[in-house]
Write a protein that holds these residues in place. Sequence first.
Motif, mmCIF file in Angstrom:
data_model
loop_
_atom_site.group_PDB
_atom_site.id
_atom_site.type_symbol
_atom_site.label_atom_id
_atom_site.label_comp_id
_atom_site.label_asym_id
_atom_site.label_seq_id
_atom_site.Cartn_x
_atom_site.Cartn_y
_atom_site.Cartn_z
ATOM 1 N N UNK A 1 0.839 -1.200 0.000
ATOM 2 C CA UNK A 1 0.000 0.000 0.000
ATOM 3 C C UNK A 1 0.875 1.251 0.000
ATOM 4 N N UNK A 2 0.326 2.305 -0.551
ATOM 5 C CA UNK A 2 1.055 3.577 -0.610
ATOM 6 C C UNK A 2 1.015 4.226 0.772
ATOM 7 N N UNK A 3 2.195 4.653 1.227
ATOM 8 C CA UNK A 3 2.286 5.328 2.521
ATOM 9 C C UNK A 3 2.753 6.760 2.324
ATOM 10 N N UNK A 4 2.641 7.547 3.369
ATOM 11 C CA UNK A 4 3.083 8.936 3.309
ATOM 12 C C UNK A 4 4.583 9.067 3.111
ATOM 13 N N UNK A 5 5.337 8.148 3.699
ATOM 14 C CA UNK A 5 6.784 8.191 3.545
ATOM 15 C C UNK A 5 7.226 7.956 2.109
ATOM 16 N N UNK A 6 6.509 7.091 1.416
ATOM 17 C CA UNK A 6 6.840 6.843 0.011
ATOM 18 C C UNK A 6 6.527 8.062 -0.850
ATOM 19 N N UNK A 7 5.428 8.727 -0.538
ATOM 20 C CA UNK A 7 5.069 9.937 -1.281
ATOM 21 C C UNK A 7 6.104 11.028 -1.038
ATOM 22 N N UNK A 8 6.513 11.202 0.223
ATOM 23 C CA UNK A 8 7.526 12.211 0.548
ATOM 24 C C UNK A 8 8.846 11.877 -0.151
ATOM 25 N N UNK A 9 9.227 10.601 -0.153
ATOM 26 C CA UNK A 9 10.451 10.189 -0.839
ATOM 27 C C UNK A 9 10.383 10.519 -2.322
ATOM 28 N N UNK A 10 9.263 10.231 -2.955
ATOM 29 C CA UNK A 10 9.105 10.516 -4.377
ATOM 30 C C UNK A 10 9.148 11.999 -4.685
ATOM 31 N N UNK A 11 8.460 12.789 -3.869
ATOM 32 C CA UNK A 11 8.424 14.238 -4.110
ATOM 33 C C UNK A 11 9.797 14.862 -3.885
ATOM 34 N N UNK A 12 10.441 14.521 -2.779
ATOM 35 C CA UNK A 12 11.746 15.121 -2.476
ATOM 36 C C UNK A 12 12.793 14.697 -3.503
ATOM 37 N N UNK A 13 12.839 13.420 -3.837
ATOM 38 C CA UNK A 13 13.841 12.977 -4.813
ATOM 39 C C UNK A 13 13.564 13.565 -6.190
ATOM 40 N N UNK A 14 12.301 13.691 -6.562
ATOM 41 C CA UNK A 14 11.972 14.310 -7.843
ATOM 42 C C UNK A 14 12.343 15.778 -7.904
ATOM 43 N N UNK A 15 12.086 16.509 -6.820
ATOM 44 C CA UNK A 15 12.414 17.936 -6.774
ATOM 45 C C UNK A 15 13.929 18.142 -6.815
ATOM 46 N N UNK A 16 14.657 17.348 -6.067
ATOM 47 C CA UNK A 16 16.120 17.471 -6.059
ATOM 48 C C UNK A 16 16.693 17.137 -7.436
ATOM 49 N N UNK A 17 16.213 16.060 -8.043
ATOM 50 C CA UNK A 17 16.716 15.685 -9.358
ATOM 51 C C UNK A 17 16.372 16.746 -10.404
ATOM 52 N N UNK A 18 15.157 17.289 -10.355
ATOM 53 C CA UNK A 18 14.767 18.338 -11.299
ATOM 54 C C UNK A 18 15.612 19.593 -11.100
ATOM 55 N N UNK A 19 15.900 19.943 -9.859
ATOM 56 C CA UNK A 19 16.728 21.125 -9.593
ATOM 57 C C UNK A 19 18.145 20.932 -10.114
ATOM 58 N N UNK A 20 18.703 19.750 -9.910
ATOM 59 C CA UNK A 20 20.052 19.482 -10.419
ATOM 60 C C UNK A 20 20.087 19.491 -11.940
ATOM 61 N N UNK A 21 19.061 18.927 -12.572
ATOM 62 C CA UNK A 21 18.981 18.958 -14.034
ATOM 63 C C UNK A 21 18.850 20.395 -14.543
ATOM 64 N N UNK A 22 18.054 21.203 -13.856
ATOM 65 C CA UNK A 22 17.873 22.599 -14.248
ATOM 66 C C UNK A 22 19.182 23.374 -14.153
ATOM 67 N N UNK A 23 19.898 23.204 -13.046
ATOM 68 C CA UNK A 23 21.177 23.911 -12.858
ATOM 69 C C UNK A 23 22.199 23.452 -13.897
ATOM 70 N N UNK A 24 22.266 22.159 -14.146
ATOM 71 C CA UNK A 24 23.201 21.656 -15.145
ATOM 72 C C UNK A 24 22.843 22.167 -16.531
#
Length: 136
Positions: A51-74
């Motif tokens: 089942x989907x938990x809050x921790x998995x959602x937070x992990x997905x959002x944080x990792x996606x935001x960090x990866x998008x920010x790094x891609x944007x800066x690069x």
Amino acid sequence: MASHAAMPSRGSHGSPARTTTHHGPLGWALPVALGVIFGFYAAFIERDGGAVTGGQVVLGVVSGVVFAALCFVLGRYRDALPRELRAAAFGALTACAIGFLTSLTGTSVLRSAVMGAVVGAGVFCVAFYVFYTRED
């Protein structure tokens, strides 16, 4: 008789130097799309069929935001880097991303590091070849 005023030319010959650079919508859309895909995939790996938990959602959002920010800066600063450093930056970003995703599967740290290093070395080689052959 009245004469016409000279119009400024639209080229590099008579135009002043630009101080700002305009980036198209792809400069924002591509990092956002990559971040969304990366975040969903990270959350999907962590879910592991349960089942989907809050921790998995937070992990997905944080990792996606960090990866998008790094891609944007690069994407913004890649033209300022020499081709070797630019290829190394793309390789390092890919290596970190693959290593992180591999670590979410529950494998050892050594396997995650090796997978990231192998994929990052491959991306470095391909990126260097592309930058070397297409550079002015």
